[in-house]
Scaffold this motif. Structure first.
Motif, PDB file in Angstrom:
ATOM      1  N   ARG A 118      -8.876  -3.530   0.725  1.00 37.24           N
ATOM      2  CA  ARG A 118     -10.031  -2.978   0.025  1.00 37.24           C
ATOM      3  C   ARG A 118      -9.630  -2.244  -1.253  1.00 37.24           C
ATOM      4  NH1 ARG A 118     -12.598   1.588   0.010  1.00 37.24           N
ATOM      5  NH2 ARG A 118     -11.389   2.595   1.626  1.00 37.24           N
ATOM      6  N   THR A 119      -8.428  -1.690  -1.282  1.00 38.86           N
ATOM      7  CA  THR A 119      -8.003  -0.860  -2.415  1.00 38.86           C
ATOM      8  C   THR A 119      -6.882  -1.464  -3.253  1.00 38.86           C
ATOM      9  OG1 THR A 119      -6.472   0.306  -0.953  1.00 38.86           O
ATOM     10  CG2 THR A 119      -8.668   1.268  -1.242  1.00 38.86           C
ATOM     11  N   LEU A 120      -6.366  -2.630  -2.869  1.00 42.28           N
ATOM     12  CA  LEU A 120      -5.224  -3.185  -3.578  1.00 42.28           C
ATOM     13  C   LEU A 120      -5.234  -4.708  -3.532  1.00 42.28           C
ATOM     14  CD1 LEU A 120      -2.419  -2.838  -4.950  1.00 42.28           C
ATOM     15  CD2 LEU A 120      -1.440  -2.698  -2.644  1.00 42.28           C
TER      16      LEU A 120
ATOM     17  N   PRO B   5       0.810  -1.231   0.000  1.00 45.00           N
ATOM     18  CA  PRO B   5       0.000   0.000   0.000  1.00 45.00           C
ATOM     19  C   PRO B   5       0.841   1.278   0.000  1.00 45.00           C
ATOM     20  CG  PRO B   5      -0.780  -1.512   1.701  1.00 45.00           C
ATOM     21  CD  PRO B   5       0.505  -2.071   1.167  1.00 45.00           C
TER      22      PRO B   5
END
Length: 149
Positions: A100-102, A59
């Protein structure tokens, strides 16, 4: 990494080189290949892959890559449209990462020749932590699925 619009650095290939200099820790870089666009863009893309060394968790690295994209002129826009630069984390030496994003490995890389071909030039024996197949094997599978013309 890829792009299909000129920037202050020049051609898309020159922009890829500028991005590599900004990323740092580069251990290997594939040749740049020209590929047809996915989706609505009409310009061909310059694509390449780089192996980088970084102590950053995915992240944190992704946030840095997105900042580099912005510094090179990337703005939010239409999905798969023309863009000066696109930097993604495709694989990671730690195997899988999911938030959630990666998602690492990149969810679509196994089906994209424009990702696998450059990867095969620098890490042909790297194994996909999901399928267990090497990059070379994944590239062979994608090539088999392509209709001959």
């Amino acid at each position: 990494m890829g792009g299909n619009r000129r920037t202050r650095h020049g051609s898309p290939a020159a922009t890829l080189r500028a991005a590599l200099a900004m990323i740092g820790g580069v251990e290997a870089v594939s040749p740049v290949i020209a590929t047809p666009p996915l989706g609505p863009s009409i310009r061909r893309f310059a694509n390449a892959a780089a192996l980088i060394r970084s102590a950053e968790p995915p992240p944190v690295l992704l946030a840095r890559l997105k900042a580099i994209e912005r510094s090179l002129g990337r703005r939010p826009g239409r999905r798969w449209g023309a863009r000066p630069i696109d930097l993604d984390i495709v694989l990671w030496s730690g195997g899988r990462w999911r938030s959630r994003t990666l998602a690492v490995p990149h969810l679509a890389f196994r089906d994209r020749r424009f990702v696998l071909a450059p990867l095969a030039r620098i890490v042909p024996c790297w194994r996909d932590p999901v399928s267990g197949r090497t990059i070379r094997q994944l590239l062979t599978q994608v090539d088999r699925r392509r209709p001959s013309t």
